[in-house]
Design a protein around this motif. Sequence first.
Motif, PDB file in Angstrom:
ATOM      1  N   TYR A 148      80.538  52.242  46.133  1.00 55.59           N
ATOM      2  CA  TYR A 148      80.546  53.424  45.264  1.00 55.59           C
ATOM      3  C   TYR A 148      79.873  54.591  45.979  1.00 55.59           C
ATOM      4  CZ  TYR A 148      79.235  56.664  41.549  1.00 55.59           C
ATOM      5  OH  TYR A 148      79.061  57.801  40.801  1.00 55.59           O
ATOM      6  N   ASN A 178      84.689  59.265  37.143  1.00 55.47           N
ATOM      7  CA  ASN A 178      83.466  59.384  37.938  1.00 55.47           C
ATOM      8  C   ASN A 178      82.886  60.791  37.867  1.00 55.47           C
ATOM      9  OD1 ASN A 178      81.484  58.384  39.878  1.00 55.47           O
ATOM     10  ND2 ASN A 178      82.468  59.782  41.311  1.00 55.47           N
ATOM     11  N   ALA A 195      76.375  53.088  38.528  1.00 56.79           N
ATOM     12  CA  ALA A 195      77.829  53.093  38.355  1.00 56.79           C
ATOM     13  C   ALA A 195      78.330  51.747  37.838  1.00 56.79           C
ATOM     14  CB  ALA A 195      78.507  53.431  39.687  1.00 56.79           C
ATOM     15  N   VAL A 223      84.510  54.003  37.071  1.00 56.49           N
ATOM     16  CA  VAL A 223      84.091  55.146  37.893  1.00 56.49           C
ATOM     17  C   VAL A 223      84.399  54.888  39.367  1.00 56.49           C
ATOM     18  CG1 VAL A 223      82.280  55.813  36.268  1.00 56.49           C
ATOM     19  CG2 VAL A 223      81.718  54.277  38.158  1.00 56.49           C
ATOM     20  N   ARG A 224      84.737  53.644  39.710  1.00 56.88           N
ATOM     21  CA  ARG A 224      85.062  53.298  41.091  1.00 56.88           C
ATOM     22  C   ARG A 224      86.554  53.377  41.374  1.00 56.88           C
ATOM     23  NH1 ARG A 224      82.026  47.634  41.350  1.00 56.88           N
ATOM     24  NH2 ARG A 224      83.206  47.416  43.271  1.00 56.88           N
TER      25      ARG A 224
END
Length: 397
Positions: free
Chosen positions: A278, A287, A307, A345-346
């Motif tokens: 990340y 993200n 994250a 978010v990745r």
Amino acid sequence: MTGTKTMRHKATAALGAMAFAAAALFAGNAQAQVKIGFIGTLSGPGGALGQDQYDAFMLAVEQKGGKLGGVPVQIIKEDDQLKPDVGVQAAQKLVERDKVSLITGVTFSNVMMAIHKPVTSAGVVMVGSNAGPTPIAGAQCSPNFFSTSWDNDELHEAGGQLSTDLGYKKMYVMAPNYQAGRDAVNGFKRDYRGQIVDEVYTQVNQPDYSAEIAQLQAAKPDAVYVFYPGGMGVNFVKQYRQAGLLGKIPLISVSTIDGSTLPALKELAVGAITSAPYSPDLDNAENKQFVTAFQKKYNRLPSMYAAQSYDAANLIDSALTKTKGNVTDKEALRAALKRADFKSVRGAFKFGSNQFPIAQFYRVDVVKDTAGAAFATKGMIVIKQRNDLAAQCKMKS
């Protein structure tokens, strides 16, 4: 008189019905609330990591109005102090006294190894958001365990591949002597194609690395690979810089220089190269809003620990949405978690058969911004869509 008695009887009956309805409503609301236990390392040199996990999880809950899956949730926080026995006590409290339906968090692998079997064997679903000991991603996998991070081997295989890609023929490898440290070295060696000059294991939370730094300097490697999470990483990088080696002998690391340690290191870390799952500048809408919201609330950039924990909250949210808040049907809950129907978010997110992510890893360099402060920036993809240990997992329902 009779009429009066009848009216009183009707009034009493009406009040009784109202009271029963109110009690039923209260019971329904109480039953609807889902208890989630959070276990993390929240004190000592590794406390920043667990705090990042907790803060990000709570940010997601706050953004959803105190609910996950539309159901009110109660988060019960426990500090394991980076001690496996304390972690076991915390897990027992959450399962036996607090009657939680899920447990999330867990920062360090030695704690995870201690609590994994007691929790999953008790029928409680775990959604780990950092620690990924190799055994539980392989032969000791459980249908009650899900991870939003990675397994330790996978994390450091990326470091070995990055070191190979950078052309370093001779590497000096260092890690703390515990489950994740040993996994780190094994994972690194699996994908590194050069010579390991030496592999050195130090004490967990060791504050002084001057002797080890002198030894590695004398060994004259092409580069150094280290795994020192939390305060260990801060101390090591500062001492490596003070010895005049950063920029002279390249420093490659995983979970050593990131959002949890950069605030303490600042420019001292500039020039280091990391392999990471990340980076705060990953270019996707989820993200971008996460980084903005996290910075606004906590006044710092989110780390990978944050994250992964934010993803854990959103994974649980997606599962509770599908089960309509029902956590008693464990099979349905596990099936909903396995679908991973949320936006990570990745980027793209899906589980392998061992219920660990099939993930990709990036080269993340530490550079200077226009104000002179250090930060991490995304580079090339090192390993794309990988989960090697899934084949060793023979999932038993």
